[in-house]
Design a protein around this motif. Sequence first.
Motif, PDB file in Angstrom:
ATOM      1  N   ILE A  28       0.793  -1.095  -0.025  1.00  0.00           N
ATOM      2  CA  ILE A  28       0.023  -0.008   0.055  1.00  0.00           C
ATOM      3  C   ILE A  28       0.870   1.437   0.079  1.00  0.00           C
ATOM      4  O   ILE A  28       0.633   2.115  -0.769  1.00  0.00           O
ATOM      5  CB  ILE A  28      -0.923   0.070   1.138  1.00  0.00           C
ATOM      6  N   ILE A  43       1.929   2.953  -3.032  1.00  0.00           N
ATOM      7  CA  ILE A  43       0.584   3.844  -3.806  1.00  0.00           C
ATOM      8  C   ILE A  43       0.854   5.167  -3.685  1.00  0.00           C
ATOM      9  O   ILE A  43       0.544   6.110  -4.603  1.00  0.00           O
ATOM     10  CB  ILE A  43      -0.607   3.037  -3.454  1.00  0.00           C
ATOM     11  N   LEU A  44       1.277   5.514  -2.529  1.00  0.00           N
ATOM     12  CA  LEU A  44       1.229   6.936  -2.099  1.00  0.00           C
ATOM     13  C   LEU A  44       2.910   7.599  -2.491  1.00  0.00           C
ATOM     14  O   LEU A  44       3.816   6.881  -2.426  1.00  0.00           O
ATOM     15  CB  LEU A  44       0.853   7.009  -0.722  1.00  0.00           C
ATOM     16  N   VAL A  45       2.643   8.791  -2.750  1.00  0.00           N
ATOM     17  CA  VAL A  45       3.721   9.770  -2.907  1.00  0.00           C
ATOM     18  C   VAL A  45       4.586   9.658  -1.178  1.00  0.00           C
ATOM     19  O   VAL A  45       5.856   9.664  -1.226  1.00  0.00           O
ATOM     20  CB  VAL A  45       3.631  10.981  -3.148  1.00  0.00           C
ATOM     21  N   ALA A  76       5.666   8.329   4.540  1.00  0.00           N
ATOM     22  CA  ALA A  76       5.347   8.369   5.899  1.00  0.00           C
ATOM     23  C   ALA A  76       3.791   7.968   6.314  1.00  0.00           C
ATOM     24  O   ALA A  76       2.933   8.782   6.815  1.00  0.00           O
ATOM     25  CB  ALA A  76       5.561   9.769   6.633  1.00  0.00           C
ATOM     26  N   LEU A  77       3.627   7.013   5.920  1.00  0.00           N
ATOM     27  CA  LEU A  77       2.279   6.298   6.152  1.00  0.00           C
ATOM     28  C   LEU A  77       2.005   5.719   7.562  1.00  0.00           C
ATOM     29  O   LEU A  77       2.960   4.942   8.053  1.00  0.00           O
ATOM     30  CB  LEU A  77       1.764   5.269   5.043  1.00  0.00           C
ATOM     31  N   LYS A  78       0.771   5.863   7.792  1.00  0.00           N
ATOM     32  CA  LYS A  78       0.400   5.190   9.282  1.00  0.00           C
ATOM     33  C   LYS A  78      -1.027   5.169   9.441  1.00  0.00           C
ATOM     34  O   LYS A  78      -1.875   5.875   8.876  1.00  0.00           O
ATOM     35  CB  LYS A  78       1.303   5.658  10.421  1.00  0.00           C
ATOM     36  N   ASN A 111      -4.151   5.447  11.794  1.00  0.00           N
ATOM     37  CA  ASN A 111      -4.565   6.153  13.049  1.00  0.00           C
ATOM     38  C   ASN A 111      -5.982   6.014  13.100  1.00  0.00           C
ATOM     39  O   ASN A 111      -6.721   5.592  12.348  1.00  0.00           O
ATOM     40  CB  ASN A 111      -3.877   7.660  12.936  1.00  0.00           C
ATOM     41  N   TRP A 154      -8.332   5.261  10.166  1.00  0.00           N
ATOM     42  CA  TRP A 154      -7.903   5.973   8.823  1.00  0.00           C
ATOM     43  C   TRP A 154      -6.611   5.753   8.564  1.00  0.00           C
ATOM     44  O   TRP A 154      -5.624   5.465   9.451  1.00  0.00           O
ATOM     45  CB  TRP A 154      -8.321   7.354   8.611  1.00  0.00           C
ATOM     46  N   VAL A 155      -6.170   5.976   7.334  1.00  0.00           N
ATOM     47  CA  VAL A 155      -4.653   6.014   7.022  1.00  0.00           C
ATOM     48  C   VAL A 155      -4.256   7.305   6.812  1.00  0.00           C
ATOM     49  O   VAL A 155      -4.836   8.208   6.159  1.00  0.00           O
ATOM     50  CB  VAL A 155      -4.459   5.119   5.536  1.00  0.00           C
ATOM     51  N   GLU A 156      -3.211   7.537   7.235  1.00  0.00           N
ATOM     52  CA  GLU A 156      -2.493   8.927   7.307  1.00  0.00           C
ATOM     53  C   GLU A 156      -1.346   9.116   6.146  1.00  0.00           C
ATOM     54  O   GLU A 156      -0.508   8.103   6.604  1.00  0.00           O
ATOM     55  CB  GLU A 156      -2.053   9.524   8.731  1.00  0.00           C
ATOM     56  N   GLY A 157      -1.361   9.980   5.412  1.00  0.00           N
ATOM     57  CA  GLY A 157      -0.002  10.290   4.733  1.00  0.00           C
ATOM     58  C   GLY A 157       0.679  11.506   5.195  1.00  0.00           C
ATOM     59  O   GLY A 157      -0.139  12.649   5.293  1.00  0.00           O
ATOM     60  N   ASN A 158       1.511  11.285   5.976  1.00  0.00           N
ATOM     61  CA  ASN A 158       2.336  12.337   6.776  1.00  0.00           C
ATOM     62  C   ASN A 158       1.575  13.102   7.537  1.00  0.00           C
ATOM     63  O   ASN A 158       1.508  14.407   7.343  1.00  0.00           O
ATOM     64  CB  ASN A 158       3.737  12.901   6.146  1.00  0.00           C
ATOM     65  N   PHE A 174      -5.813  10.527   5.048  1.00  0.00           N
ATOM     66  CA  PHE A 174      -5.778  10.016   3.769  1.00  0.00           C
ATOM     67  C   PHE A 174      -7.035   9.343   3.281  1.00  0.00           C
ATOM     68  O   PHE A 174      -7.480   9.544   2.261  1.00  0.00           O
ATOM     69  CB  PHE A 174      -4.436   9.447   3.478  1.00  0.00           C
ATOM     70  N   ASN A 194      -4.778  13.877  -5.247  1.00  0.00           N
ATOM     71  CA  ASN A 194      -3.543  14.725  -4.873  1.00  0.00           C
ATOM     72  C   ASN A 194      -2.745  14.104  -3.876  1.00  0.00           C
ATOM     73  O   ASN A 194      -1.352  14.169  -4.469  1.00  0.00           O
ATOM     74  CB  ASN A 194      -4.087  16.156  -4.487  1.00  0.00           C
ATOM     75  N   MET A 195      -3.347  13.320  -3.106  1.00  0.00           N
ATOM     76  CA  MET A 195      -2.303  12.874  -1.922  1.00  0.00           C
ATOM     77  C   MET A 195      -1.916  11.736  -2.527  1.00  0.00           C
ATOM     78  O   MET A 195      -0.594  11.174  -2.112  1.00  0.00           O
ATOM     79  CB  MET A 195      -3.178  12.669  -0.807  1.00  0.00           C
ATOM     80  N   ALA A 196      -2.399  10.823  -3.385  1.00  0.00           N
ATOM     81  CA  ALA A 196      -1.654   9.686  -3.672  1.00  0.00           C
ATOM     82  C   ALA A 196      -0.824   9.904  -4.778  1.00  0.00           C
ATOM     83  O   ALA A 196      -0.835  10.814  -5.819  1.00  0.00           O
ATOM     84  CB  ALA A 196      -3.090   8.610  -4.292  1.00  0.00           C
ATOM     85  N   GLY A 197       0.039   8.960  -5.093  1.00  0.00           N
ATOM     86  CA  GLY A 197       1.193   9.102  -6.261  1.00  0.00           C
ATOM     87  C   GLY A 197       0.514   8.792  -7.324  1.00  0.00           C
ATOM     88  O   GLY A 197       1.014   9.253  -8.512  1.00  0.00           O
ATOM     89  N   VAL A 198      -0.408   7.798  -7.360  1.00  0.00           N
ATOM     90  CA  VAL A 198      -1.045   7.551  -8.491  1.00  0.00           C
ATOM     91  C   VAL A 198      -2.546   7.671  -8.609  1.00  0.00           C
ATOM     92  O   VAL A 198      -3.225   7.885  -7.523  1.00  0.00           O
ATOM     93  CB  VAL A 198      -0.892   5.770  -8.495  1.00  0.00           C
ATOM     94  N   GLU A 212      -5.024   0.619  -8.340  1.00  0.00           N
ATOM     95  CA  GLU A 212      -4.578   0.810  -7.002  1.00  0.00           C
ATOM     96  C   GLU A 212      -5.518   1.245  -6.003  1.00  0.00           C
ATOM     97  O   GLU A 212      -5.682   0.811  -4.795  1.00  0.00           O
ATOM     98  CB  GLU A 212      -3.553   2.138  -7.202  1.00  0.00           C
ATOM     99  N   GLN A 215      -6.886  -1.958  -4.793  1.00  0.00           N
ATOM    100  CA  GLN A 215      -6.111  -2.787  -3.685  1.00  0.00           C
ATOM    101  C   GLN A 215      -6.337  -1.729  -2.304  1.00  0.00           C
ATOM    102  O   GLN A 215      -6.499  -2.529  -1.289  1.00  0.00           O
ATOM    103  CB  GLN A 215      -4.777  -2.300  -4.054  1.00  0.00           C
ATOM    104  N   LEU A 216      -6.590  -0.519  -2.549  1.00  0.00           N
ATOM    105  CA  LEU A 216      -6.951   0.284  -0.985  1.00  0.00           C
ATOM    106  C   LEU A 216      -8.076  -0.112  -0.561  1.00  0.00           C
ATOM    107  O   LEU A 216      -8.116  -0.406   0.732  1.00  0.00           O
ATOM    108  CB  LEU A 216      -6.909   1.658  -1.445  1.00  0.00           C
TER     109      LEU A 216
END
Lengths: 121, 121
Positions: free
Chosen positions: A5, A8-10, A13-15, A17, B21-25, B29, B70-74, B94, B97-98
């Motif tokens: 997973i 998939i993201l740029v 630092a995924l986590k 929460n 939820w899943v956090e991107g930095n 997200f 925007n947040m996802a690379g794909v 993708e 998959q998510l």
Amino acid sequence: MEKAIKDILVNGALKVNGSLWVEGNGKRFFGPGPVELLELIQETGSINQAAKRMKMSYKKAWELINNLNNMAGVPLVVTSTGGDNGGGSAISEEARQLIAYHRDLRVRFSKFLEEETQRLK
Amino acid sequence: MEKAIKDILVNGALKVNGSLWVEGNGKRFFGPGPVELLELIQETGSINQAAKRMKMSYKKAWELINNLNNMAGVPLVVTSTGGDNGGGSAISEEARQLIAYHRDLRVRFSKFLEEETQRLK
DNA sequence: ATTCGTTATATCTTATGAGATATAACGATC
DNA sequence: GATCGTTATATCTCATAAGATATAACGAAT
């Protein structure tokens, strides 16, 4: 092999929460906010001072407490007005139990989140 | 013996609930809302119709998707305007998959909540 | 009776978010 | 080029939340 997973993201630092609360028949009853407030009331002996510490308005703090007391069968915060120091507030034994429970709960939840975050990678 | 938490409250139907939820930095997200929307886009082939099914405004749905992309690379949702049927949208591999990941995550989370609810009693 | 800091409450204003509405762009089909 | 349903976007209004302000009640101490 399937992509992870995180690929998939740029942003690396995924986590995972989340937040957790106790519901009394469908309505949110006790979340992370109240815990801190109750602890500060215990510490300061005053709703007013506790609210200031949290940079929360007195109004909001009071409403929060009022909700808590209404939903609980037993008062969690007991207040007195007037008196030598203008009055004050304390938390009940039951409130202390709730705080302790929530603390344990959060520890277990953190572990869960940690494991799930690992699973992302 | 110490009172159980549930005995502190008037209303018997206590349970532990929460959201994940899943956090991107640091920024949220991917939560439960997007999952349903993505699934409906997959099913209907249209942001518009998916939004209607969820009784969500098109605007809100679009903003949500825009954030996601925007947040996802794909790109997770790929759209086309114009064409034989006015256009439409589909979700990427993708995104699938998510969705699958989040479905599994929710299963494990439910189990966690179930266990914690038991512990209240 | 005056002072004090607190609880308790009402009211008014302001900020934020949500929803409603409007409209342009698009491109295949006919 | 007219039509179609969709994406994409701006703007306006309105409801709700949040915050600010004001004030009464309280009761011990002096």
